[in-house]
Structure formats: structure tokens, C-alpha cells
Design a protein around this motif. Sequence first.
Motif, PDB file in Angstrom:
ATOM      1  N   ASP A  27       0.843  -1.199   0.000  1.00  0.00           N
ATOM      2  CA  ASP A  27       0.000   0.000   0.000  1.00  0.00           C
ATOM      3  C   ASP A  27       0.877   1.247   0.000  1.00  0.00           C
ATOM      4  O   ASP A  27       0.650   2.187  -0.760  1.00  0.00           O
ATOM      5  CB  ASP A  27      -0.951  -0.002   1.201  1.00  0.00           C
ATOM      6  CG  ASP A  27      -1.971   1.132   1.126  1.00  0.00           C
ATOM      7  OD1 ASP A  27      -2.335   1.530  -0.007  1.00  0.00           O
ATOM      8  OD2 ASP A  27      -2.405   1.615   2.186  1.00  0.00           O
ATOM      9  N   ASP A  81       0.460   6.764   4.017  1.00  0.00           N
ATOM     10  CA  ASP A  81       0.278   5.509   4.758  1.00  0.00           C
ATOM     11  C   ASP A  81       1.065   5.476   6.074  1.00  0.00           C
ATOM     12  O   ASP A  81       1.317   4.406   6.597  1.00  0.00           O
ATOM     13  CB  ASP A  81       0.686   4.319   3.855  1.00  0.00           C
ATOM     14  CG  ASP A  81      -0.005   3.015   4.241  1.00  0.00           C
ATOM     15  OD1 ASP A  81      -1.100   3.073   4.822  1.00  0.00           O
ATOM     16  OD2 ASP A  81       0.549   1.939   3.950  1.00  0.00           O
ATOM     17  N   HIS A 104      -4.847   6.361   6.000  1.00  0.00           N
ATOM     18  CA  HIS A 104      -6.105   5.717   6.384  1.00  0.00           C
ATOM     19  C   HIS A 104      -6.025   5.086   7.777  1.00  0.00           C
ATOM     20  O   HIS A 104      -6.924   4.362   8.170  1.00  0.00           O
ATOM     21  CB  HIS A 104      -6.529   4.679   5.332  1.00  0.00           C
ATOM     22  CG  HIS A 104      -5.648   3.478   5.259  1.00  0.00           C
ATOM     23  ND1 HIS A 104      -6.137   2.194   5.339  1.00  0.00           N
ATOM     24  CD2 HIS A 104      -4.298   3.354   5.105  1.00  0.00           C
ATOM     25  CE1 HIS A 104      -5.127   1.331   5.234  1.00  0.00           C
ATOM     26  NE2 HIS A 104      -4.018   2.001   5.091  1.00  0.00           N
ATOM     27  N   HIS A 105      -4.933   5.337   8.504  1.00  0.00           N
ATOM     28  CA  HIS A 105      -4.848   4.869   9.890  1.00  0.00           C
ATOM     29  C   HIS A 105      -5.532   5.881  10.810  1.00  0.00           C
ATOM     30  O   HIS A 105      -5.627   7.051  10.459  1.00  0.00           O
ATOM     31  CB  HIS A 105      -3.382   4.739  10.316  1.00  0.00           C
ATOM     32  CG  HIS A 105      -2.612   3.722   9.539  1.00  0.00           C
ATOM     33  ND1 HIS A 105      -1.946   4.039   8.377  1.00  0.00           N
ATOM     34  CD2 HIS A 105      -2.426   2.408   9.744  1.00  0.00           C
ATOM     35  CE1 HIS A 105      -1.374   2.939   7.910  1.00  0.00           C
ATOM     36  NE2 HIS A 105      -1.648   1.931   8.711  1.00  0.00           N
ATOM     37  N   VAL A 124      -4.479   3.416   1.408  1.00  0.00           N
ATOM     38  CA  VAL A 124      -4.212   4.745   0.840  1.00  0.00           C
ATOM     39  C   VAL A 124      -4.428   4.688  -0.670  1.00  0.00           C
ATOM     40  O   VAL A 124      -4.875   5.657  -1.292  1.00  0.00           O
ATOM     41  CB  VAL A 124      -2.787   5.216   1.194  1.00  0.00           C
ATOM     42  CG1 VAL A 124      -2.438   6.483   0.446  1.00  0.00           C
ATOM     43  CG2 VAL A 124      -2.681   5.452   2.686  1.00  0.00           C
ATOM     44  N   ASP A 156      -3.600  -4.667   1.185  1.00  0.00           N
ATOM     45  CA  ASP A 156      -4.125  -4.155   2.457  1.00  0.00           C
ATOM     46  C   ASP A 156      -5.466  -4.805   2.816  1.00  0.00           C
ATOM     47  O   ASP A 156      -5.865  -4.808   3.972  1.00  0.00           O
ATOM     48  CB  ASP A 156      -4.270  -2.624   2.428  1.00  0.00           C
ATOM     49  CG  ASP A 156      -3.082  -1.935   3.108  1.00  0.00           C
ATOM     50  OD1 ASP A 156      -2.011  -2.553   3.191  1.00  0.00           O
ATOM     51  OD2 ASP A 156      -3.225  -0.774   3.554  1.00  0.00           O
TER      52      ASP A 156
HETATM   53 MN   LIG Z   1      -2.122   1.001   4.205  1.00  0.00          MN
END
Ligand SMILES: [Mn+2]
Length: 320
Positions: A27, A81, A104-105, A124, A156
Motif C-alpha cells: 500500500d 500511509d 487511512h490509519h 491509501v 491491504d
Molecule cells: Mn495502508
Amino acid sequence: MTGTQIAEQLKAADIITIFRHQRPDCDALGAQFGLKYWLQENFPEKTVLALGCEQGIQGDFPVSDRAEDDIIRRSTAVILDAAGQDRVDDARFALAAFRIKIDHHPDHEPFGDLRYVDEKAAAVCEILAHLFAALEPEYNVSLRTAECLYRGLLTDTLCFRTANTTASTLAAASWLASKGIHIPELNRELFDQTLHEFNFSGFIRRSVIIKESSACVILNRQDLLDWQMTGSEARNFIDELGHVREFQTWAIFTQHEDQDDDRYDGSLRSKYIAVNSIARQYGGGGHHNAAGVKNLSRADVDEIMEKMISEVSVCDQEIV
Ligand SMILES: [Mn+2]
């Protein structure tokens, strides 16, 4: 912060440096090189550099570019990421004139001048796919860009099997596939094992310790030496434990390879409970169902395993 604003920032920049997290996965690399190709193909006059020190272990990606500090100072940096600044695989991103975080965390450690964090996105690469799709047809998406982003989506989500896979993820994948991706070939590139890896999978399965509905593998230095694996390579086999009906949580811990260092790193997974909240108690982090933690004592490892077991039983009671 919207995708359009990000696009405006990128259009305005002459030099764009792209960063990703340490121990880059598909990712991180897919988003990094996908963005690099997309920028190069649509804005040939810009200088675009994909930076990072460490090698990825999955997928066929090019080597990173090199850049003097001065170039970075004059650049707009995009950091992909990476939830926290200390996760970035080249601390010089901090030098950049302007910094954009796309991730996206869970955004526990906001950084950068602009942030685009979508915790619902599976990858991401999903965020970038939607961004590029919205900018079509003015800006083109090539097959190689699509392949990069598809690699990130596929890995992912473990082939669209994880809880973070949504209609939006599949829509992104469908749109990327329409660019001409050879789906089985890309799958083989990403997921086919060598015979040695196949045999190591067998070892992982033989080494599992099962307590109630939790499964755990603890690999010591000698195991890693015998199998010629680094700790992070070995922990990438975590999915070997991920397809058993009886397991609610599972983990692999690996001892540090250095003789004088008896600490462990761990990868934690679950079907339902929040393993990232357990990881955070030991300085780690990650997603609800997939987290990592480093520099554990052997006692910490046992404690984490106990917590994974007890949280499942709490969770079971709540469901009842
Ligand atoms: Mn990721």
C-alpha cells in the motif's frame, strides 16, 4: 481537507517529494509510485521523487529515488500511509516547504500542513484511486499507475477479504481494473510463495500454541536463523493463522536477531476485538483488527497473549 484541495496543492508545486512508512508494504509503495507516475504523466514539467531508505518485500516496485536535502527543502512533500511522523521512512520529509499527509490509519498523531485522513478507506491506494478517478478525463491514469494502486488495494485487504473492504474499495478496484490490469498475473506476482516459504508456512503451523480461542507463534532467534528469515519476514506469515474458525485472535512474535537483544516484536490480529488498543499499551499501534508492537520483553509477550484471550471472553459475554 478534500481531495480537490490536495490536487490543487500538487498542481501548484514544482517539486514534489513522496514519502512512505518504514518497512514499506504494497500500500505504501503502490500509493507512492502510483502517485509518482500519475504526476509525471500528467505534469511532465514537475520534478517528482519517490523517497525512502528501506526496501519493500512484496511486489515488483522500482528502487527509491535519491534527493539532496536542498531539493526536499524546496518541495511539497506528500507522506503516505504513515500514521505518525516517527514511522516515515526518511525523516527529511520534515524539511519540506509544505507537507501533505494522506493516510487511512486512525489519526492519533496529526502532522503536516494539510491532512487527508480517511479511516474508512481500506488502503491509501483506495483514497488515491478515488482522487484520480474524480480528476478524469482531464488527467489521465495509465496502466502502470492503475497497477500500483491495485497492488495496494489487494494487499491491504488481503484480496478483498478483510473487514475494511467496502463498496468503495471494490468500486476503486473495478475502476482500476478497467485500465487493463491483468488480474491473475498481478495476484501471482503478489502472493505466490517460493518452496522455502511454503515449507516455512508448515513450520508456523506446527509451532502454534493454542489457548482457548487464541493462537500464538513465538519464534526465537535460532528459529529465524534456521529458516534464514528476518523477524519481519517471519511475521508476514501471520495470515497462516487467520483462517481457522476457532481462532478469534492470533499473533506471531519474533525475537530480535541481535545476540545481545532478547526483546521481541509482534504482529497481532483479531476477528472482532480491538488489538490496536492492546498494542498501544506497549507502544505499538495499527488498525482495529491488525496491529503491531515492538521491543517487548518475554513477559510482555505473555501478558499480551493473556490480554488477547481475556478480551475475547469479555467480547463473548457482551454478545450473549
Ligand atoms: Mn495502508
